[in-house]
Design an enzyme around this catalytic site. Structure first.
Site, PDB file in Angstrom:
ATOM      1  N   VAL A  68      20.648 -20.360 -60.911  1.00 37.32           N
ATOM      2  CA  VAL A  68      20.475 -21.528 -61.776  1.00 37.32           C
ATOM      3  C   VAL A  68      19.502 -21.166 -62.890  1.00 37.32           C
ATOM      4  CG1 VAL A  68      19.596 -23.892 -61.928  1.00 37.32           C
ATOM      5  CG2 VAL A  68      20.952 -23.201 -59.946  1.00 37.32           C
ATOM      6  N   GLY A 113      14.303 -19.901 -64.083  1.00 39.92           N
ATOM      7  CA  GLY A 113      15.552 -19.726 -63.343  1.00 39.92           C
ATOM      8  C   GLY A 113      15.254 -19.474 -61.881  1.00 39.92           C
ATOM      9  N   LYS A 114      16.262 -19.492 -61.072  1.00 39.24           N
ATOM     10  CA  LYS A 114      16.089 -19.161 -59.642  1.00 39.24           C
ATOM     11  C   LYS A 114      17.457 -18.825 -59.080  1.00 39.24           C
ATOM     12  CE  LYS A 114      12.720 -19.132 -56.600  1.00 39.24           C
ATOM     13  NZ  LYS A 114      11.298 -18.846 -56.851  1.00 39.24           N
ATOM     14  N   GLY A 115      17.477 -17.985 -58.051  1.00 44.42           N
ATOM     15  CA  GLY A 115      18.752 -17.626 -57.450  1.00 44.42           C
ATOM     16  C   GLY A 115      18.629 -17.464 -55.958  1.00 44.42           C
TER      17      GLY A 115
END
Ligand code: NAD
Length: 423
Positions: A68, A113-115
């Protein structure tokens, strides 16, 4: 963070809802216009991929991967990747937004962001993890990029995963591209000082806050919950400032000694004891009791949701410095404010880590590597400036440091957004 079983979450309150409620409050105080509010509430991009991986037994297992991007208003998005069975899109969305605010608070030119990948890394071999990580890098090749979106380690990922990710991305691009990830091994473009960066930033924030409260470090006491990367390094560096660390804890429980604990000794004990403090020579207390000790400074550095409406009234510390992400719930904030306890919030206190990640990216792009001393000096300066900016905002708006940190962050991102414009 390396491979460790995530501890059970007490789950009294949803930490992400807590985070969003603070965003709302800061946006209201700031008088954020409705258009910017609506843009900043919604992630810019959310990508879900299916990752087929050949397992060691020859079967193919399909994993779900997420990334994201919350905002790229300030620059390429930055944020970690976690491997856990608990990963789901809503959580990744909230964590991505968190990264936007954290980068903006310390003034580094990144968005958030992050994943994550839904998997259980403890049940996978090194080969399976490598194939999974490479599959993820390939599937996200159009999302990631040194000028687009830069992943980093998070829960259950570390330098090895970042090395595989960087290698796969470099192969796809046909050129060595170290700046596509941070948190890499030192021999592969990692930065000196990254391992200590978060704990060091916690210490710098604690010192700055003690200055405002008139706490004399050489007469003060401190308790630190959590004894991993952040907790143990914070404790070590805070002790070097002259404070007496009277209690430490990890998942095995708490350890209390009113005469003071030798932190170097405790780190050596943990390292030679399978990574745990179990059996450490001090009075045993619980992880709940450590939070309620009569100390000057409390550093929650273990996990989220530790100080809640159920125990906030019992906190005796004058200052809380949040090494962990989300250790205090929104309802606990109200109680701590009433008790006049200063809280240096996570998005400020533990931002030393992402600051040195930014330095890693800068060094990768320069192709020139800084000494540890230079990394520390610049990171300390960034943390001090950010603290002063947030403190000034708290005075100006008459708010807690937490809401002030969100105000500082949202203001910067909203201004960047206004200059860039909305399609
Ligand atoms: P880590 O895995 O190295 O250490 C976690 C520590 O917490 C361990 O000592 C573990 O035993 C302890 N712990 C786990 N469950 C516990 C429980 N229920 N009660 C008490 N202690 C418990 O992790 P870390 O990298 O030190 O991260 C700690 C926190 O800091 C997390 O919230 C993380 O998101 C945050 N953080 C880490 C970094 C970083 O650079 N490592 C940066 C920013 C924020």
């Amino acid at each position: 963070m390396s491979y460790k079983e995530p501890a059970p979450i007490k789950n009294q309150e949803n930490p992400f809802e807590s985070m969003m409620s603070r965003f709302d409050e800061a946006a209201r105080i700031l008088g954020l216009d409705k258009n910017s509010y609506n843009v900043l509430k919604s992630p810019a991009k959310a990508v879900i991929v299916s990752l087929p991986v050949i397992m060691d037994d020859g079967t193919v297992q399909v994993f779900e991967g997420y990334r994201v991007v919350h905002s790229q208003a300030m620059g390429p998005s930055k944020g970690g990747i976690r491997y856990s069975m608990d990963v789901h899109l809503d959580e990744v969305k909230a964590l991505a937004a968190w990264m936007t605010w954290k980068c903006a608070v310390v003034g580094i030119p990144y968005g958030g962001g992050k994943g994550g990948i839904k998997c259980d890394p403890r049940k996978m071999s090194k080969g399976e993890l490598e194939r999974l990580t490479r599959a993820y890098a390939g599937a996200m090749r159009d999302v990631f990029g040194p000028e687009k979106d830069i992943p980093a380690p998070d829960m259950n990922t570390g330098p090895q995963e970042m090395a595989w990710l960087m290698d796969e991305y470099s192969k796809i691009q046909g050129m060595y591209t170290p700046a596509v990830t941070t948190g890499k091994p030192l021999v592969l473009g990692g930065s000196s000082g990254r391992v200590e960066a978060t704990g060091r930033g916690v210490m710098v924030a604690a010192r700055a806050a003690m200055g405002k409260l008139g706490i004399n470090p050489s007469e003060a006491t401190c308790a630190v919950q959590g004894f991993g990367n952040v907790g143990s390094i914070s404790a070590k560096l805070i002790q070097l400032q002259g404070l007496k660390i009277v209690a430490i804890s990890d998942v095995s429980g708490g350890y209390y000694d009113p005469k003071g604990i030798d932190i170097e000794g405790a780190i050596a004990y943990r390292n030679s004891n399978g990574g745990t403090l179990e059996g450490f020579n001090a009075e045993r207390i619980t992880n709940e009791e450590i939070l309620e000790l009569d100390v000057d400074v409390l550093v929650p550095a273990a996990m989220e949701d530790q100080i809640t409406k159920h125990n906030a009234a019992n906190i005796k510390a004058k200052l809380i410095v949040e090494g962990a992400n989300g250790p205090t719930s929104a309802s606990a904030d109200l109680i701590l404010n009433e008790k006049n306890i200063m809280v240096v919030p996570d998005i400020l206190a533990n931002a030393g880590g992402v600051t040195v990640s930014y330095f890693e990216w800068v060094q990768n792009r320069l192709g020139y590597y800084w000494t540890e001393e230079r990394v520390h000096r610049r990171a300390d300066r960034t943390m001090k400036q950010a603290f002063e900016e947030v403190y000034a905002a708290s005075q100006k708006y008459g708010t807690s440091l937490r809401i002030a940190a969100y105000i500082v962050a949202i203001d910067k991102v909203a201004k960047a957004l206004a200059f860039r414009g909305v399609f």
